[in-house]
Write a protein that holds these residues in place. Sequence first.
Motif, short mmCIF file in Angstrom:
data_model
loop_
_atom_site.label_atom_id
_atom_site.label_comp_id
_atom_site.label_asym_id
_atom_site.label_seq_id
_atom_site.Cartn_x
_atom_site.Cartn_y
_atom_site.Cartn_z
N PRO A 23 -3.15 -0.58 20.57
CA PRO A 23 -3.32 -0.60 18.55
C PRO A 23 -2.84 -1.74 18.07
CG PRO A 23 -3.96 1.59 19.62
CD PRO A 23 -3.34 1.31 21.13
N LEU A 24 -3.08 -2.09 17.05
CA LEU A 24 -2.13 -2.64 15.99
C LEU A 24 -2.84 -2.81 14.86
CD1 LEU A 24 -2.56 -6.46 18.16
CD2 LEU A 24 -0.82 -4.76 18.48
N LEU A 25 -1.52 -2.80 14.63
CA LEU A 25 -2.39 -3.10 12.17
C LEU A 25 -1.22 -4.36 11.90
CD1 LEU A 25 0.21 -1.73 10.40
CD2 LEU A 25 -0.43 0.24 10.93
N PHE A 26 -2.27 -4.55 10.38
CA PHE A 26 -1.16 -5.93 9.62
C PHE A 26 -1.12 -5.30 8.25
CE2 PHE A 26 -3.73 -8.17 13.03
CZ PHE A 26 -3.06 -9.58 13.31
N HIS A 27 0.80 -5.47 8.32
CA HIS A 27 0.57 -5.55 6.79
C HIS A 27 1.37 -6.38 5.79
CE1 HIS A 27 2.98 -3.93 3.23
NE2 HIS A 27 2.75 -2.88 4.28
N GLN A 28 0.67 -7.13 5.12
CA GLN A 28 1.26 -8.01 4.51
C GLN A 28 2.04 -8.51 3.73
OE1 GLN A 28 -0.84 -11.87 3.53
NE2 GLN A 28 1.06 -12.54 2.62
N SER A 29 3.63 -9.37 3.74
CA SER A 29 4.57 -8.70 3.31
C SER A 29 5.14 -9.95 2.22
CB SER A 29 5.75 -9.61 4.92
OG SER A 29 7.02 -9.64 4.11
N GLY A 30 5.47 -8.80 1.52
CA GLY A 30 5.85 -9.70 0.13
C GLY A 30 7.57 -10.34 -0.21
N PHE A 63 -5.03 -3.22 7.85
CA PHE A 63 -4.66 -4.57 7.26
C PHE A 63 -4.43 -3.57 6.19
CE2 PHE A 63 -3.22 -8.46 4.89
CZ PHE A 63 -2.97 -9.56 5.97
N TYR A 64 -3.22 -4.01 5.74
CA TYR A 64 -2.28 -3.47 4.66
C TYR A 64 -1.50 -4.42 3.66
CZ TYR A 64 -3.58 0.94 7.00
OH TYR A 64 -4.48 1.97 7.14
N MET A 65 -1.44 -4.37 2.36
CA MET A 65 -0.99 -4.62 1.64
C MET A 65 -0.23 -3.95 0.24
SD MET A 65 -2.19 -7.85 -1.63
CE MET A 65 -2.07 -9.07 -0.27
N ASN A 66 1.36 -3.95 0.02
CA ASN A 66 1.54 -3.02 -0.98
C ASN A 66 0.85 -3.18 -2.78
OD1 ASN A 66 3.45 -2.91 -3.13
ND2 ASN A 66 4.36 -1.89 -2.01
N LYS A 67 0.67 -1.81 -2.67
CA LYS A 67 0.34 -2.23 -3.68
C LYS A 67 1.14 -3.02 -5.12
CE LYS A 67 -0.89 1.87 -5.13
NZ LYS A 67 -0.35 3.52 -5.84
N LYS A 68 1.44 -3.31 -5.36
CA LYS A 68 2.50 -4.11 -6.21
C LYS A 68 1.75 -5.17 -6.13
CE LYS A 68 5.66 -1.12 -8.36
NZ LYS A 68 7.15 -1.29 -8.16
N GLN A 69 2.09 -5.67 -4.89
CA GLN A 69 1.88 -7.43 -4.79
C GLN A 69 -0.32 -7.60 -4.85
OE1 GLN A 69 2.77 -8.15 -0.92
NE2 GLN A 69 2.48 -11.02 -0.69
N TYR A 70 -1.15 -6.66 -4.34
CA TYR A 70 -2.01 -6.46 -4.57
C TYR A 70 -2.77 -6.90 -5.92
CZ TYR A 70 -6.54 -5.00 -4.23
OH TYR A 70 -8.23 -5.24 -4.57
N GLU A 71 -1.79 -6.26 -6.85
CA GLU A 71 -2.48 -6.79 -8.21
C GLU A 71 -2.62 -8.14 -8.47
OE1 GLU A 71 -3.38 -5.03 -11.04
OE2 GLU A 71 -3.51 -3.21 -9.33
N TYR A 72 -0.97 -9.38 -8.11
CA TYR A 72 -1.20 -10.43 -7.66
C TYR A 72 -2.39 -11.06 -7.06
CZ TYR A 72 3.48 -9.34 -10.19
OH TYR A 72 4.50 -9.29 -10.56
N TRP A 73 -2.78 -10.18 -6.05
CA TRP A 73 -3.52 -10.83 -4.91
C TRP A 73 -4.95 -10.80 -5.36
CZ3 TRP A 73 -2.80 -14.33 -1.13
CH2 TRP A 73 -0.90 -14.82 -0.71
N LYS A 74 -5.64 -9.58 -6.16
CA LYS A 74 -6.61 -8.73 -6.15
C LYS A 74 -7.78 -9.54 -6.74
CE LYS A 74 -5.88 -7.30 -10.68
NZ LYS A 74 -5.94 -6.03 -11.26
N HIS A 75 -7.37 -10.78 -6.96
CA HIS A 75 -8.76 -11.74 -6.56
C HIS A 75 -9.06 -12.56 -5.73
CE1 HIS A 75 -8.82 -9.94 -11.04
NE2 HIS A 75 -7.37 -10.34 -10.91
N THR A 76 -8.00 -12.57 -5.32
CA THR A 76 -8.37 -13.62 -4.13
C THR A 76 -9.01 -13.02 -2.25
OG1 THR A 76 -6.11 -13.56 -2.94
CG2 THR A 76 -6.70 -14.88 -4.70
#
Length: 110
Positions: A23-30, A63-76
């Motif tokens: 089993p795998l997981l993804f995290h969008q590196s910041g 698939f996860y992303m850091n909350k602070k980074q998500y604020e920049y990407w939430k519209h995509t």
Amino acid sequence: MERVTATQATLDLIEKLKKKHGPLLFHQSGGCCDGSSPMCYPEDEMMIGKSDVYLGEIGGCPFYMNKKQYEYWKHTQLIIDVVEGRGGMFSLEGPEGVRFLTRSKVLPKE
């Protein structure tokens, strides 16, 4: 609309990696060491915390992303692709001679 999706090439690579690593997981590196790229880890080797946002699944993998980074990407919408070449040295696809790549498109206004 899904927040994260994947190309067929990505889905094929995920299946190959799951056969090798389980089993795998993804995290969008910041950033930092591996730049801003989708990182693939064995599911039990990555600690997800309160500062991570769950975006969805690709190939049956969360698939996860850091909350602070998500604020920049939430519209995509993130579109995870795979291209030839070396990527993040910590991500599982590296030895395969390919790397995951994030493409994006702006989501329609809600």
